[in-house]
Write an enzyme that holds these catalytic residues in place. Structure first.
Site, PDB file in Angstrom:
ATOM      1  CE  LYS A  16      -2.397  -0.891   3.788  1.00 52.20           C
ATOM      2  NZ  LYS A  16      -1.703  -2.125   4.237  1.00 52.20           N
ATOM      3  NE  ARG A  87      -4.300  -1.293  10.355  1.00 53.78           N
ATOM      4  CZ  ARG A  87      -3.274  -0.734   9.720  1.00 53.78           C
ATOM      5  NH1 ARG A  87      -3.366   0.450   9.182  1.00 53.78           N
ATOM      6  NH2 ARG A  87      -2.146  -1.392   9.588  1.00 53.78           N
ATOM      7  NE  ARG A 121       7.488  -2.764   6.085  1.00 56.78           N
ATOM      8  CZ  ARG A 121       6.186  -2.496   6.167  1.00 56.78           C
ATOM      9  NH1 ARG A 121       5.499  -2.220   5.079  1.00 56.78           N
ATOM     10  NH2 ARG A 121       5.565  -2.519   7.328  1.00 56.78           N
ATOM     11  NE  ARG A 154       6.202  -0.220  10.188  1.00 53.89           N
ATOM     12  CZ  ARG A 154       4.994  -0.232   9.629  1.00 53.89           C
ATOM     13  NH1 ARG A 154       4.830   0.254   8.407  1.00 53.89           N
ATOM     14  NH2 ARG A 154       3.962  -0.718  10.272  1.00 53.89           N
ATOM     15  NE  ARG A 165       2.039  -4.541  11.538  1.00 52.62           N
ATOM     16  CZ  ARG A 165       3.113  -4.386  10.727  1.00 52.62           C
ATOM     17  NH1 ARG A 165       4.267  -4.955  11.033  1.00 52.62           N
ATOM     18  NH2 ARG A 165       3.013  -3.652   9.650  1.00 52.62           N
TER      19      ARG A 165
HETATM   20  P1  AMP Z   1       0.735   0.535   9.277  1.00 51.84           P
HETATM   21  O1  AMP Z   1       1.916   1.413   9.067  1.00 51.84           O
HETATM   22  O2  AMP Z   1      -0.437   0.926   8.433  1.00 51.84           O
HETATM   23  O3  AMP Z   1       1.060  -0.937   9.140  1.00 51.84           O
HETATM   24  O4  AMP Z   1       0.248   0.759  10.796  1.00 51.84           O
HETATM   25  C1  AMP Z   1       1.096   0.475  11.884  1.00 51.84           C
HETATM   26  C2  AMP Z   1       0.300   0.412  13.166  1.00 51.84           C
HETATM   27  O5  AMP Z   1      -0.334   1.681  13.416  1.00 51.84           O
HETATM   28  C3  AMP Z   1      -0.827  -0.599  13.200  1.00 51.84           C
HETATM   29  O6  AMP Z   1      -0.374  -1.908  13.532  1.00 51.84           O
HETATM   30  C4  AMP Z   1      -1.740  -0.003  14.277  1.00 51.84           C
HETATM   31  O7  AMP Z   1      -1.218  -0.219  15.582  1.00 51.84           O
HETATM   32  C5  AMP Z   1      -1.636   1.495  14.003  1.00 51.84           C
HETATM   33  N1  AMP Z   1      -2.654   1.944  13.016  1.00 51.84           N
HETATM   34  C6  AMP Z   1      -2.453   2.396  11.757  1.00 51.84           C
HETATM   35  N2  AMP Z   1      -3.594   2.708  11.155  1.00 51.84           N
HETATM   36  C7  AMP Z   1      -4.582   2.441  12.057  1.00 51.84           C
HETATM   37  C8  AMP Z   1      -6.007   2.533  12.027  1.00 51.84           C
HETATM   38  N3  AMP Z   1      -6.673   2.948  10.935  1.00 51.84           N
HETATM   39  N4  AMP Z   1      -6.685   2.190  13.149  1.00 51.84           N
HETATM   40  C9  AMP Z   1      -6.043   1.778  14.250  1.00 51.84           C
HETATM   41  N5  AMP Z   1      -4.707   1.636  14.346  1.00 51.84           N
HETATM   42  C10 AMP Z   1      -3.972   1.973  13.258  1.00 51.84           C
END
Ligand code: AMP
Length: 210
Positions: A16, A87, A121, A154, A165
């Site tokens: 994404k 989400r 990654r 990360r 996740r």
């Molecule tokens: P990402 O970079 O999109 O993989 O997001 C990393 C982390 O941020 C996720 O595992 C969640 O803990 C938090 N996060 C990101 N987007 C959301 C969302 N829309 N709702 C809740 N938590 C989020």
């Protein structure tokens, strides 16, 4: 015509971020990503605690915190690609209330492949470019090809958190995909090709939609 409003769905590691960057550059729209916004504000005090504890456990940050970030970002944007949100179903309903979308696209990738993608990654700490230690390494180990920044892993890309996740995705985010699918709004893109192949399919879907 106003700029396109695109929602990009997909499990963690589906690409994404990479494809959102392509969309933002090609269509001159804002890249709105809750993950980056939360990483930049990990220790922000909210009445629900700080985002850090949820993120390091691979869990969702509470809806009110995330909804506020998205509402403010969309209000300021003339066209956007939204990545990492919604989400869960309650976030999807909130989004319905605040905007109309031109395209909802899903990057489809098998779960087995995602664990390998995420644990290998590496991300540029300066410009956010993505690499993979095996599938797309930088020319010089640990250094970004694009800007020379330091490549980091990360905190949540370790195997244990990655698995959590993916569980959270199956439980909370799969219903969001079904929701858009039931509405007949979802366009599925095969996310298992090379980034260029995925981009060609995604761009064709955008041209069809706008
Ligand atoms: P990402 O970079 O999109 O993989 O997001 C990393 C982390 O941020 C996720 O595992 C969640 O803990 C938090 N996060 C990101 N987007 C959301 C969302 N829309 N709702 C809740 N938590 C989020």
């Amino acid at each position: 015509m106003s700029q396109p409003k695109i929602l990009l769905l997909g499990p963690p590691g589906a690409g994404k971020g990479t494809q959102s960057k392509n969309i933002a550059e090609t269509y001159d729209v804002d890249h709105v990503t809750t993950g980056d916004a939360l990483r930049a504000n990990k220790d922000m005090e909210t009445e629900h605690g700080t985002p850090r504890s949820f993120m390091e456990a691979g869990e969702l940050v509470p809806d009110p915190v995330v909804n506020e970030i998205v509402q403010a970002a969309l209000e300021d944007a003339d066209g956007f690609v939204l990545d990492g949100y919604p989400r869960n179903l309650s976030q999807a309903e909130y989004l319905d209330d605040i905007t109309d979308l031109d395209l909802v696209a899903l990057l489809d990738v098998d779960h087995g492949e995602l664990v390998d993608r995420l644990t290998g990654r590496r991300v540029c700490s300066e410009c956010g470019a993505n690499y993979h230690v095996e599938f797309s390494p930088p020319e010089e180990e640990g250094v970004c090809d694009e800007c020379g920044g330091e490549l980091i892993q990360r905190d949540d890309d370790n195997e244990e958190t990655v698995k959590e996740r993916l569980n959270v995705f199956d439980e909370n985010t799969q219903p969001v995909i079904d929701y858009y699918d039931d509405e007949g709004e979802l366009v599925r893109i095969d996310g298992e090709g090379t980034p260029d192949e995925v981009w060609a399919d995604l761009q064709a879907a955008i041209e069809d939609a706008v």
